[in-house]
Design an enzyme around this catalytic site. Structure first.
Site, short mmCIF file in Angstrom:
data_model
loop_
_atom_site.label_atom_id
_atom_site.label_comp_id
_atom_site.label_asym_id
_atom_site.label_seq_id
_atom_site.Cartn_x
_atom_site.Cartn_y
_atom_site.Cartn_z
N LYS A 134 0.86 -1.19 0.00
CA LYS A 134 0.00 0.00 0.00
C LYS A 134 0.89 1.23 0.00
O LYS A 134 1.79 1.34 0.85
CB LYS A 134 -0.87 0.02 1.26
CG LYS A 134 -1.90 -1.10 1.28
CD LYS A 134 -3.19 -0.67 0.65
CE LYS A 134 -4.18 -1.82 0.64
NZ LYS A 134 -5.31 -1.60 -0.27
N ASP A 162 -0.68 -0.15 -4.47
CA ASP A 162 -2.05 0.36 -4.43
C ASP A 162 -2.05 1.71 -3.75
O ASP A 162 -1.71 1.81 -2.57
CB ASP A 162 -2.95 -0.62 -3.67
CG ASP A 162 -4.43 -0.26 -3.79
OD1 ASP A 162 -4.74 0.81 -4.35
OD2 ASP A 162 -5.26 -1.05 -3.32
N ASP A 214 -9.28 -0.07 -10.01
CA ASP A 214 -10.00 -0.75 -8.93
C ASP A 214 -11.28 0.05 -8.64
O ASP A 214 -12.35 -0.30 -9.12
CB ASP A 214 -9.08 -0.87 -7.71
CG ASP A 214 -9.76 -1.47 -6.49
OD1 ASP A 214 -10.94 -1.80 -6.57
OD2 ASP A 214 -9.11 -1.61 -5.42
N LYS A 236 -13.41 -6.97 -7.16
CA LYS A 236 -13.81 -7.32 -5.80
C LYS A 236 -15.25 -7.84 -5.85
O LYS A 236 -16.20 -7.06 -5.89
CB LYS A 236 -13.72 -6.10 -4.89
CG LYS A 236 -12.29 -5.60 -4.62
CD LYS A 236 -12.33 -4.44 -3.64
CE LYS A 236 -10.99 -4.14 -3.03
NZ LYS A 236 -10.02 -3.60 -3.97
O1 OSB Z 1 -6.29 -6.42 -3.24
C1 OSB Z 1 -5.63 -6.95 -2.30
O2 OSB Z 1 -4.56 -7.52 -2.50
C2 OSB Z 1 -6.13 -6.90 -0.91
C3 OSB Z 1 -7.45 -6.20 -0.73
C4 OSB Z 1 -7.36 -4.71 -0.67
O3 OSB Z 1 -6.35 -4.14 -0.96
C5 OSB Z 1 -8.55 -3.99 -0.24
C6 OSB Z 1 -9.41 -4.64 0.64
C7 OSB Z 1 -10.56 -4.02 1.08
C8 OSB Z 1 -10.86 -2.76 0.66
C9 OSB Z 1 -10.01 -2.09 -0.21
C10 OSB Z 1 -8.87 -2.69 -0.66
C11 OSB Z 1 -8.01 -1.94 -1.65
O4 OSB Z 1 -7.83 -2.40 -2.77
O5 OSB Z 1 -7.56 -0.86 -1.30
MG MG Z 2 -7.25 -1.20 -4.46
#
Ligand code: OSB
Ligand code: MG
Length: 321
Positions: A134, A162, A214, A236
């Site tokens: 992240k 991300d 995303d 997701k």
């Molecule tokens: O995508 C992954 O590897 C883990 C999941 C993840 O990052 C996430 C999980 C819940 C809510 C938002 C996010 C995101 O993509 O920021």
């Molecule tokens: Mg994301």
């Protein structure tokens, strides 16, 4: 004879889990179990605060109404609430034995930025070395230095990043400046670097770092199309809807030449183990982003292989029907 049970669950989260600027102390959701002719099928319905539009209460009502009709022998259409459509379609698919059992349990490990922790995680990861970091939570320059350091230290590492739309074009540029140009193609993608899609596209063009969508998938004007610099879409399922809708998104992505990564919305181990099966089925060869179980203090109904967290059974759930 059809039978349907519905339960509510609450799982304590690790102390530091913050979602969209709010602390998530517990993960709250529903578990459905459909039964027919001695077979059963399970599903998890867990709208994610800050991400899902629908409330848990709205999910509870829509699910109860659907279960009532289904138990009467009807074939009601799935509710439009994505979390409900996802959970019910998983339960139906299990019941009808349409969700393959084999799961892809290798997942891109989430790395907090501690290089030593990353090294031990990677040592335990068979095959392809892919991790997720992240970014956008601290200074962009710090993120750039850290990512560069990780790429330098582990020559066969590929990183998924991300940024959750955290950066202005300037911040994104400051980040990229610290990444050795020779290593930029080892960033598999960075999800949503900038506040706007156009700024993210410009970042990809300027930096040579591939991006992934995303949050954009949930915007009404989003289309699955090939674009320069865009490599991947993150899907997701709890935020998308039924398995049919998830499958349609994966097919649209693949048809456009985009990689599709199945990802967690912080489901319990029940939902996560189903997501490993969905990933193995719909996106073979692509590691899913499902390394979120360790953010919780317990597992639910089905264990994740190798997890040491306590496993809550149905006796831990509140029966709603
Ligand atoms: O995508 C992954 O590897 C883990 C999941 C993840 O990052 C996430 C999980 C819940 C809510 C938002 C996010 C995101 O993509 O920021
Ligand atoms: Mg994301």
């Amino acid at each position: 004879m059809r039978r349907a049970r519905l339960f509510a669950y609450q799982i304590p989260m690790d102390a530091g889990v913050v979602l969209r600027h709010q602390r998530l102390k517990t993960r709250d959701g529903l578990v459905v179990c459909l039964g027919e002719e001695g077979r059963d099928g399970w599903g998890e319905i867990a709208p994610l605060p800050g991400f899902s539009q629908e409330s848990l209460e709205a999910c509870r009502q829509a699910t109860l109404a659907w279960l009532e009709a289904w138990c009467c022998g009807q074939h009601p259409p799935l509710p439009s609430l994505p979390a409900v459509a996802f959970g019910l379609s998983c339960a139906l698919a299990e019941l009808e034995q349409q969700l393959p059992v084999a799961g892809e349990y290798r997942t891109a490990p989430l790395c907090t930025g501690d290089p030593d922790a990353l090294f031990s995680m990677l040592a335990a990861l068979p095959g392809e070395k892919v991790a997720k970091v992240k970014v956008g939570l601290y200074e962009a320059v710090r993120d750039g230095m850290l990512v560069n350091l990780l790429l330098e230290a582990v020559p066969d590492l590929r990183l998924r990043l991300d940024a959750n739309r955290a950066w202005t074009p300037l911040k994104a540029q400051q980040f990229a400046k610290y990444i050795n140009p020779a290593w930029r193609d080892r960033i598999a993608f960075i999800e949503e670097p900038c506040h706007t899609r156009d700024a993210s596209r410009a970042f990809a063009a300027d930096s040579g770092i591939a991006i992934a969508w995303d949050e954009s998938l949930r915007e009404p004007d989003f289309r699955f199309v090939a674009e320069p610099g865009v490599r991947t879409v993150v899907i997701k399922p709890t935020l998308t809807g039924s398995l049919q809708a998830v499958r349609a998104q994966v097919q649209a992505a693949h048809a456009a030449g985009l990689e599709a990564v199945i990802s967690s919305s912080l489901e319990s181990s029940l939902g996560l183990t189903q997501l490993t099966r969905i990933a193995a089925w719909l996106t073979p060869g692509t590691l899913p982003g499902l390394d979120t179980l360790s953010l919780m203090q317990a597992q639910l109904i089905r264990p994740w292989p190798g997890s040491a967290l306590p496993l809550y059974g149905v006796e831990h759930l509140e029966a709603l029907r």
